[in-house]
Design a protein around this motif. Structure first.
Motif, short mmCIF file in Angstrom:
data_model
loop_
_atom_site.label_atom_id
_atom_site.label_comp_id
_atom_site.label_asym_id
_atom_site.label_seq_id
_atom_site.Cartn_x
_atom_site.Cartn_y
_atom_site.Cartn_z
N PHE A 146 0.87 -1.05 -0.03
CA PHE A 146 0.08 -0.03 -0.10
C PHE A 146 0.78 1.31 0.14
O PHE A 146 0.60 2.29 -0.47
N SER A 147 2.12 1.30 0.57
CA SER A 147 2.93 2.35 0.72
C SER A 147 3.27 2.69 -0.49
O SER A 147 3.48 3.83 -1.06
N GLU A 148 3.78 1.67 -1.46
CA GLU A 148 4.10 1.81 -2.77
C GLU A 148 2.90 2.38 -3.74
O GLU A 148 3.43 3.25 -4.62
N ARG A 149 1.89 1.76 -3.63
CA ARG A 149 0.87 2.22 -4.26
C ARG A 149 0.31 3.65 -4.27
O ARG A 149 0.06 4.19 -5.28
N PHE A 150 0.57 4.02 -3.15
CA PHE A 150 0.11 5.41 -2.65
C PHE A 150 1.11 6.52 -2.75
O PHE A 150 1.07 7.67 -2.42
N GLY A 151 2.46 5.85 -3.04
CA GLY A 151 3.58 6.72 -3.45
C GLY A 151 4.41 7.26 -2.08
O GLY A 151 4.86 8.25 -2.21
N ARG A 152 4.26 6.51 -1.25
CA ARG A 152 4.72 6.80 0.30
C ARG A 152 6.05 6.07 0.54
O ARG A 152 6.82 6.58 1.41
N GLY A 153 6.06 4.91 -0.04
CA GLY A 153 7.25 4.14 0.31
C GLY A 153 8.15 3.93 -0.87
O GLY A 153 7.80 4.18 -2.20
N SER A 154 9.22 3.55 -0.61
CA SER A 154 10.61 3.48 -1.48
C SER A 154 10.39 1.85 -2.02
O SER A 154 10.13 1.10 -1.47
N ARG A 155 10.91 1.77 -3.41
CA ARG A 155 10.88 0.60 -3.82
C ARG A 155 11.88 0.39 -4.67
O ARG A 155 12.63 1.00 -5.42
N THR A 156 12.48 -1.21 -4.57
CA THR A 156 13.79 -1.47 -5.08
C THR A 156 13.45 -1.78 -6.70
O THR A 156 12.61 -2.42 -6.87
N VAL A 157 14.09 -1.13 -7.77
CA VAL A 157 13.87 -1.21 -9.06
C VAL A 157 15.07 -1.62 -9.85
O VAL A 157 16.07 -1.23 -9.70
N ASP A 158 15.00 -2.71 -10.67
CA ASP A 158 15.95 -3.35 -11.46
C ASP A 158 15.33 -2.81 -12.97
O ASP A 158 14.51 -3.74 -13.64
N LEU A 159 15.74 -1.68 -13.82
CA LEU A 159 15.15 -1.31 -14.75
C LEU A 159 15.37 -2.25 -15.87
O LEU A 159 14.36 -2.66 -16.75
N GLU A 160 16.52 -2.69 -16.13
CA GLU A 160 16.78 -3.79 -17.22
C GLU A 160 16.12 -4.96 -17.10
O GLU A 160 15.31 -5.47 -17.89
N LEU A 161 15.71 -5.55 -16.05
CA LEU A 161 15.21 -6.73 -15.90
C LEU A 161 13.72 -6.72 -15.65
O LEU A 161 12.89 -7.36 -16.37
N GLU A 162 13.25 -5.48 -15.28
CA GLU A 162 11.59 -5.24 -15.34
C GLU A 162 11.24 -5.00 -16.51
O GLU A 162 10.17 -5.24 -17.04
N THR A 163 12.19 -4.23 -17.37
CA THR A 163 11.86 -4.27 -19.01
C THR A 163 11.57 -5.38 -19.82
O THR A 163 10.82 -5.50 -20.41
N GLN A 164 12.59 -6.55 -19.36
CA GLN A 164 12.41 -7.59 -20.15
C GLN A 164 11.33 -8.29 -19.63
O GLN A 164 10.81 -9.08 -20.46
N ILE A 165 10.81 -8.12 -18.42
CA ILE A 165 9.87 -9.05 -18.01
C ILE A 165 8.39 -8.48 -18.40
O ILE A 165 7.63 -9.06 -19.28
N GLU A 166 8.28 -7.02 -18.57
CA GLU A 166 7.17 -6.36 -19.31
C GLU A 166 7.18 -6.72 -20.89
O GLU A 166 5.93 -6.93 -21.08
N LEU A 167 8.25 -6.90 -21.53
CA LEU A 167 8.39 -7.34 -22.72
C LEU A 167 8.06 -8.53 -22.86
O LEU A 167 7.13 -8.87 -23.80
N LEU A 168 8.14 -9.82 -21.81
CA LEU A 168 7.79 -11.09 -21.99
C LEU A 168 6.14 -11.13 -21.98
O LEU A 168 5.49 -11.93 -22.71
N ARG A 169 5.72 -10.23 -20.95
CA ARG A 169 4.23 -10.22 -20.77
C ARG A 169 3.31 -9.90 -21.96
O ARG A 169 2.44 -10.40 -22.62
N ASP A 170 4.06 -8.64 -22.82
CA ASP A 170 3.45 -8.24 -23.85
C ASP A 170 3.64 -9.53 -25.15
O ASP A 170 2.39 -9.48 -25.83
N LYS A 172 3.70 -12.53 -24.87
CA LYS A 172 2.70 -13.47 -24.53
C LYS A 172 1.28 -13.22 -24.75
O LYS A 172 0.68 -14.17 -25.43
N ARG A 173 0.93 -12.12 -24.71
CA ARG A 173 -0.48 -11.80 -25.07
C ARG A 173 -0.49 -11.73 -26.55
O ARG A 173 -1.36 -12.14 -27.17
N LYS A 174 0.55 -11.11 -27.28
CA LYS A 174 0.43 -11.09 -28.85
C LYS A 174 0.26 -12.61 -29.61
O LYS A 174 -0.45 -12.81 -30.23
#
Length: 376
Positions: A146-170, A172-174
Motif C-alpha cells: 500500500f505504501s508503494e501504491r500510494f507513493g509513500r514508500g520506496s521500491r527497489t527497481v531493476d530497470l533492465e530486468l523489469e523491462t524484459q519482464i514487461e516485454l515478455l508479458r506483452d 505472451k499476449r500477442k
C-alpha cells in the motif's frame, strides 16, 4: 486459573510499531509465557500412582508406590479409635500391581496419555509459531504494497530486468492472439474440407445416375476429392503449428512467468523488511530497540539473499526463453508459409514435401476412431 489465562491471551491488544513489529519484547515474552503456562497446565501423568475415583484434583485414594512395602500408618493424635495395622501381603500385592511391566494395561493408562499430550502440546506450540510468523510477514508485505501504491514508500527497481519482464508479458499476449486466430483458421478450414468431401461424394453419386452428365459430374467429383486430400495435408501442417505455439505460450513462457511471480514476491518482502530496519535505525537506541534491530537485520539479510537468488534465476530463464522462442518460431513460421503457399498454388508435390521436411506425419483416415475391441 486456566480460563483466566486464556481470556487474557485472547483479548490482549498487541501494539504495532514500525513496519509490523510488536510493541516491545517484554510484552511478547509475557504473552508467550502465559500461553506456554496454559499449554503445560493440567494433570501430570508422568508419576506412577494408583488413583481411586479418577482425577479429581485431590490426593484422596492415591497411594505413593515408593512407600507401600513395609509402611506403617500412625493414627491421628486426636483420634481415640484403635489402630489396625495393614496386612503385609496385601501391601505386597498392591506394590506388585503398581510396578507392572511396560506392556501391562496399568502402565499404558499412565504413560500413553502422557506421551500423546506432550506431542499435542509440542505441535500446538509449533503451529502457533508458524501462524505468528506468517501474520507478521503478511502485515509487513501488505503495508509495503500500500505504501508503494500510494507513493509513500520506496521500491527497489531493476530497470533492465523489469523491462524484459514487461516485454515478455506483452509478447505472451500477442502470441496468445496468434494462437487463437490459428485455432479459428483450423476450425473453419476443417469444416470446409468436410464440405468438399461431402460435395465430392454427391458429384460421384450423380455421375453414376445421370448418364447425360456423367463426364461433367465425374471431373468435378475428382476435383473436390483432390482438394479434400490437399486440405487434409494442409490441416496437418497447421495443427502442428498450433501445437508448437501452444507449447511455447502455455508451458515455456508460463513457466518463466511463474518464476517472475516468485521474484516479485521476494522483492516485496525484501523492501518490507528493509523499510522496517530503516525505521528502527531512526528510532531511539535503548536496550529493547537494539535487540529488535538485531532481529530485523537478520530478517533483512535472509530476504535479501532470497531476492538476489530469484533475480538471477529470472535473468537466466529470460535469456534461455528468448533463444528458444527464436528457434521455435523460425521453424514454425517457415512451415506455415510454405504449406499455405503450396496449397493455394495447387502444388500438391510441394505441399507433401513441406510436411516431410518438418517430419510431420499425417494420421490416416479412421485412426481417431477406436476399434471394436477398444470400445468394449
Amino acid at each position: 486459573m486456566t480460563d483466566g489465562m486464556m481470556s487474557k491471551a485472547a483479548t490482549m491488544e498487541i501494539p504495532i510499531n514500525g513496519n509490523g513489529d510488536t510493541g516491545s519484547l517484554q510484552e511478547d515474552d509475557s504473552l508467550e509465557q502465559d500461553l506456554q503456562q496454559v499449554m503445560v497446565s493440567g494433570p501430570n501423568l508422568n508419576e506412577t500412582s494408583i488413583v481411586s475415583g479418577g482425577y479429581g484434583g485431590t490426593t484422596e485414594g492415591i497411594i505413593p508406590t515408593g512407600n507401600i512395602k513395609g509402611f506403617l500408618v500412625k493414627p491421628p493424635p486426636s483420634s481415640g479409635r484403635p489402630f489396625i495395622s495393614p496386612s503385609t501381603s496385601a501391601a505386597s500385592r498392591i506394590a506388585s500391581q503398581a510396578d507392572m511391566p511396560s506392556g501391562s494395561n496399568m502402565h499404558q493408562c499412565h504413560s500413553s496419555p502422557s506421551m500423546s499430550e506432550e506431542l499435542s502440546r509440542g505441535l500446538a506450540v509449533e503451529k502457533f509459531d508458524v501462524v505468528k510468523k506468517w501474520g507478521i510477514n503478511t502485515y509487513k508485505c501488505t503495508k509495503q504494497m500500500f505504501s508503494e501504491r500510494f507513493g509513500r514508500g520506496s521500491r527497489t527497481v531493476d530497470l533492465e530486468l523489469e523491462t524484459q519482464i514487461e516485454l515478455l508479458r506483452d509478447t505472451k499476449r500477442k502470441y496468445e492472439s496468434v494462437l487463437q486466430l490459428a485455432r479459428a483458421l483450423t476450425n473453419h478450414f476443417y469444416n470446409m474440407v468436410q464440405t468438399q468431401r461431402a460435395l465430392g461424394d454427391a458429384f460421384s453419386d450423380l455421375s453414376q445416375k445421370s448418364p447425360e452428365l456423367q463426364e461433367e459430374f465425374g471431373y468435378n467429383a475428382e476435383t473436390q476429392k483432390l482438394l479434400c486430400r490437399n486440405g487434409e495435408t494442409l490441416l496437418g501442417a497447421v495443427n502442428f503449428f498450433v501445437s508448437s505455439i501452444n507449447t511455447l505460450v502455455n508451458k515455456t513462457m508460463e513457466d518463466t512467468l511463474m518464476t517472475v511471480k516468485l521474484y516479485e514476491t521476494a522483492r516485496l518482502e525484501y523492501d518490507a523488511y528493509r523499510t522496517d530496519l530503516d525505521e528502527l535505525n531512526m528510532g531511539p537506541r535503548d536496550a529493547a530497540t537494539l535487540s529488535r534491530i538485531d532481529v530485523a537485520q537478520q530478517n533483512f539479510h535472509i530476504h535479501k539473499e532470497k531476492y538476489e537468488k530469484l533475480r538471477g534465476d529470472v535473468a537466466i530463464k529470460l535469456k534461455f526463453l528468448e533463444e528458444n522462442k527464436i528457434k521455435v518460431m523460425h521453424k514454425q513460421l517457415l512451415l506455415f508459409h510454405n504449406a499455405i503457399s503450396a496449397y493455394f498454388a495447387g502444388n500438391q508435390q510441394q505441399l507433401e514435401q513441406t510436411l516431410k521436411q518438418f517430419n510431420i506425419k499425417l494420421k490416416t483416415p479412421g485412426t481417431d476412431k477406436p476399434s471394436w475391441l477398444e470400445e468394449q
